[in-house]
Design an enzyme around this catalytic site. Structure first.
Site, PDB file in Angstrom:
ATOM      1  N   ALA A   1       0.957  -1.236   0.148  1.00  0.00           N
ATOM      2  CA  ALA A   1       0.245   0.037  -0.035  1.00  0.00           C
ATOM      3  C   ALA A   1       0.824   1.206   0.198  1.00  0.00           C
ATOM      4  O   ALA A   1       0.625   2.193   0.611  1.00  0.00           O
ATOM      5  CB  ALA A   1      -0.999  -0.026   1.144  1.00  0.00           C
TER       6      ALA A   1
ATOM      7  N   ARG B   1      -2.807   8.469 -10.877  1.00  0.00           N
ATOM      8  CA  ARG B   1      -3.875   8.439 -11.808  1.00  0.00           C
ATOM      9  C   ARG B   1      -5.199   8.332 -11.344  1.00  0.00           C
ATOM     10  O   ARG B   1      -6.299   8.989 -12.028  1.00  0.00           O
ATOM     11  CB  ARG B   1      -3.993   6.945 -12.745  1.00  0.00           C
ATOM     12  CG  ARG B   1      -2.951   6.796 -13.983  1.00  0.00           C
ATOM     13  CD  ARG B   1      -3.136   5.410 -14.514  1.00  0.00           C
ATOM     14  NE  ARG B   1      -2.260   4.544 -13.515  1.00  0.00           N
ATOM     15  CZ  ARG B   1      -2.560   3.166 -13.864  1.00  0.00           C
ATOM     16  NH1 ARG B   1      -2.896   2.812 -14.891  1.00  0.00           N
ATOM     17  NH2 ARG B   1      -1.571   2.449 -13.165  1.00  0.00           N
TER      18      ARG B   1
ATOM     19  N   LYS C   1      -4.468   7.024  -2.352  1.00  0.00           N
ATOM     20  CA  LYS C   1      -5.138   5.952  -3.323  1.00  0.00           C
ATOM     21  C   LYS C   1      -5.688   4.880  -2.566  1.00  0.00           C
ATOM     22  O   LYS C   1      -7.025   4.579  -2.832  1.00  0.00           O
ATOM     23  CB  LYS C   1      -4.333   5.313  -4.528  1.00  0.00           C
ATOM     24  CG  LYS C   1      -5.073   4.435  -5.161  1.00  0.00           C
ATOM     25  CD  LYS C   1      -4.267   3.830  -6.333  1.00  0.00           C
ATOM     26  CE  LYS C   1      -3.312   2.735  -5.826  1.00  0.00           C
ATOM     27  NZ  LYS C   1      -2.822   1.918  -7.049  1.00  0.00           N
TER      28      LYS C   1
ATOM     29  N   ARG D   1     -30.955  15.521  12.304  1.00  0.00           N
ATOM     30  CA  ARG D   1     -29.444  15.968  12.284  1.00  0.00           C
ATOM     31  C   ARG D   1     -28.783  15.163  13.510  1.00  0.00           C
ATOM     32  O   ARG D   1     -29.542  14.488  14.460  1.00  0.00           O
ATOM     33  CB  ARG D   1     -29.329  17.288  12.559  1.00  0.00           C
ATOM     34  CG  ARG D   1     -29.592  18.139  11.303  1.00  0.00           C
ATOM     35  CD  ARG D   1     -29.675  19.609  11.307  1.00  0.00           C
ATOM     36  NE  ARG D   1     -28.645  20.148  11.950  1.00  0.00           N
ATOM     37  CZ  ARG D   1     -28.378  21.415  12.209  1.00  0.00           C
ATOM     38  NH1 ARG D   1     -29.495  22.164  12.352  1.00  0.00           N
ATOM     39  NH2 ARG D   1     -27.148  21.886  12.863  1.00  0.00           N
TER      40      ARG D   1
ATOM     41  N   THR E   1       7.315  -3.802  -6.593  1.00  0.00           N
ATOM     42  CA  THR E   1       6.656  -4.655  -5.551  1.00  0.00           C
ATOM     43  C   THR E   1       7.461  -5.599  -4.917  1.00  0.00           C
ATOM     44  O   THR E   1       7.401  -5.895  -3.702  1.00  0.00           O
ATOM     45  CB  THR E   1       5.470  -5.451  -6.287  1.00  0.00           C
ATOM     46  OG1 THR E   1       6.193  -6.134  -7.607  1.00  0.00           O
ATOM     47  CG2 THR E   1       4.276  -4.537  -6.855  1.00  0.00           C
TER      48      THR E   1
ATOM     49  N   TYR F   1     -39.069  23.350  13.485  1.00  0.00           N
ATOM     50  CA  TYR F   1     -37.346  22.997  14.095  1.00  0.00           C
ATOM     51  C   TYR F   1     -37.333  22.775  15.394  1.00  0.00           C
ATOM     52  O   TYR F   1     -37.734  23.860  16.337  1.00  0.00           O
ATOM     53  CB  TYR F   1     -36.618  24.227  13.537  1.00  0.00           C
ATOM     54  CG  TYR F   1     -35.142  24.242  14.082  1.00  0.00           C
ATOM     55  CD1 TYR F   1     -34.172  23.240  13.694  1.00  0.00           C
ATOM     56  CD2 TYR F   1     -34.711  25.178  15.076  1.00  0.00           C
ATOM     57  CE1 TYR F   1     -32.842  23.168  14.099  1.00  0.00           C
ATOM     58  CE2 TYR F   1     -33.442  25.115  15.614  1.00  0.00           C
ATOM     59  CZ  TYR F   1     -32.605  24.038  15.116  1.00  0.00           C
ATOM     60  OH  TYR F   1     -31.377  24.177  15.496  1.00  0.00           O
TER      61      TYR F   1
END
Length: 458
Positions: free
Chosen positions: A10, A16, A23, A333, A79, A366
């Site tokens: 990782a 990309r 990522k 909420r 790797t 409310y």
């Protein structure tokens, strides 16, 4: 059973993805993809999980704390180089070592178990997970000899035109004899198109030593999907979502339109609950039995009791009881605690408030920073005025009180048990128990006023 070690790769940057987010931390159905991998590996009876981190290392550690050990790959040189960073922790250990990519969130523990079973049965020093596809572009190809035994793995950039036609691909997951792995890693070179140290090159090294190398083919190609860009991320999300929805349906949940229902990985749903189209259920939400959720509801990190109905509404970070009706178009909420048999009507907002059993906040109201008792009726258009521009204040409405329509309760204020507040009132002082409070100007009618006004205008 021998030791089972797992190395999760990782450390790559993931350019990309074109994202500020590292990522492997991009979520798939509510969970970072690397966490999907770690959690699946935890199911196979591992001795130790080690995650190789690089870019965004601290954030990855934060997400995986308590689930994995970590080593740092300072330079991303391939790797094989990444696996070699675990040398100090694993080199002298006896047992089997799995190497899995952190950007393959669809890999299943069942497949890994089958891979290891094959590896042990064949007494192999290396077993490669493979799959077949009619679109192998982007994957390393698995090259077999005339007897069907694995001969080598060729990365696409190094493959010949003939090798690129091969449809069996390297899934990027491997099982090794641990000591054989670290012996071979010392011999890997970077003489290739990328100038990197490839882990698949270990295969040829082990074969040259006369050691047994095998392959295990999964029949589910989707498990091999590596997420390198947003297109692959969306594909992974689609596949994972389908798995999750199927799991719930097979466990007694009705999902009316699975392709348009979005449920995160950690969600729990009870039997005979019905989920209508357009609904999103996220985080660690728990939903009881016999509920109806949706259509077009957004639920996040809520605990919902049995037989509750939520229509076209948003609810997050709250506790909602049983036999509650919410919506349409309500907003629950954070830190709302809604007791059993409560009715929250259309266009109602609840924030950081407790609502007691059998109370009603029917519509256009409310309730913020409020403590509302049981059997309370809050009329439409009522507001707890909880904010003075600097501080928040609490409103208390005790059991069986009746709040008339279009009332403003200026906090801090208490409406006593059984008290009535007349419609249109603005309450600034406490209302005693069993009292009626009227806080509005007395009506004055000026007869013939319009006729006089018109004459004046003329």
């Amino acid at each position: 059973m021998s030791n089972r070690f797992v190395i999760i790769l990782a450390a790559g940057q993931g350019t990309r993805m074109k994202s500020k987010l590292y990522k492997v931390l991009h979520p798939v159905c509510g969970k970072p993809m690397v966490e999907h991998v770690v959690d699946q590996m935890a199911h196979i009876g591992t001795t130790k999980i080690i995650t190789v981190v690089g870019h965004g290392a601290e954030k990855v550690k934060e997400h995986l704390q308590g689930k994995s050990d970590f080593v740092l790959q300072k330079e991303q040189l391939g790797t094989a180089h990444a696996v070699l960073q675990t040398k100090d922790l694993l080199e002298n250990e006896e047992g089997h070592t799995l190497v899995v990519c952190g950007d393959t969130p669809l890999v299943k523990s069942e497949t890994i178990q089958a891979l290891m079973k094959h590896h042990e049965k064949e007494k192999a020093v290396m077993t490669v997970l493979t799959a077949k596809t009619t679109q192998p572009t982007g994957y390393g190809r698995v090259i077999r000899n005339e007897k069907g035994y694995i001969e080598k793995i060729v990365e696409e950039k190094d493959a010949s035109a003939e090798e690129k036609l091969v449809q069996e691909i390297n899934a990027g997951t491997y099982c090794f004899d641990n000591k054989a792995l670290f012996m071979a890693l010392q011999k890997v070179s970077n003489n290739n198109a990328q100038g990197e140290y490839y882990l698949p090159d270990v295969l040829a090294i082990l074969k040259n030593e006369g050691l047994n190398v095998t392959a295990f083919m999964t029949d589910d190609f989707s498990e091999t999907l590596g997420v390198n860009d947003r297109v692959a991320l969306a594909k992974a999300e689609e596949i994972m979502r389908s798995r999750i929805n199927e799991y719930h349906m097979r466990n007694g949940v009705t999902i009316m339109d699975p392709k348009n229902t979005y449920i995160d990985m950690n969600v729990t749903i009870g039997q005979d609950t019905v989920i209508y189209p357009g609904t999103v259920i996220k985080g660690d939400t728990v939903i009881g039995v016999d509920c109806e959720i949706g259509p077009n509801s957004d639920i996040s990190n809520c605990h919902i009791g049995n037989k509750t109905i939520i229509r076209q509404s948003v609810a997050c970070d709250s506790q909602i009881g049983s036999s509650v009706q919410i919506g349409p178009f309500s907003h629950i909420r954070p830190e709302a605690y809604i007791s059993d048999e409560v009715r929250i009507g259309n266009f109602v907002e609840i924030k950081k408030s407790t609502i007691g059993a059998k109370s009603k906040v029917s519509h256009l109201s409310y309730m913020g920073d409020a403590e509302i008792g049981s059997n309370v009726n809050v009329g439409c258009g009522s507001i707890t005025v909880n904010y003075d521009g600097k501080n928040k204040f609490k409103t208390i409405i005790e059991d069986e009180a009746f709040i008339g329509c279009n009332s403003n309760l200026i906090a801090p204020v208490t409406v006593g048990k059984g008290a009535y507040v007349a419609a249109g009132s603005t309450i600034t002082d406490d209302v005693p128990i069993q009292s009626l409070s009227i806080a509005r100007a007395r009506q004055v009618n000026k007869e013939n006023y319009v006729e006089k006004l018109n004459k004046k205008r003329q």
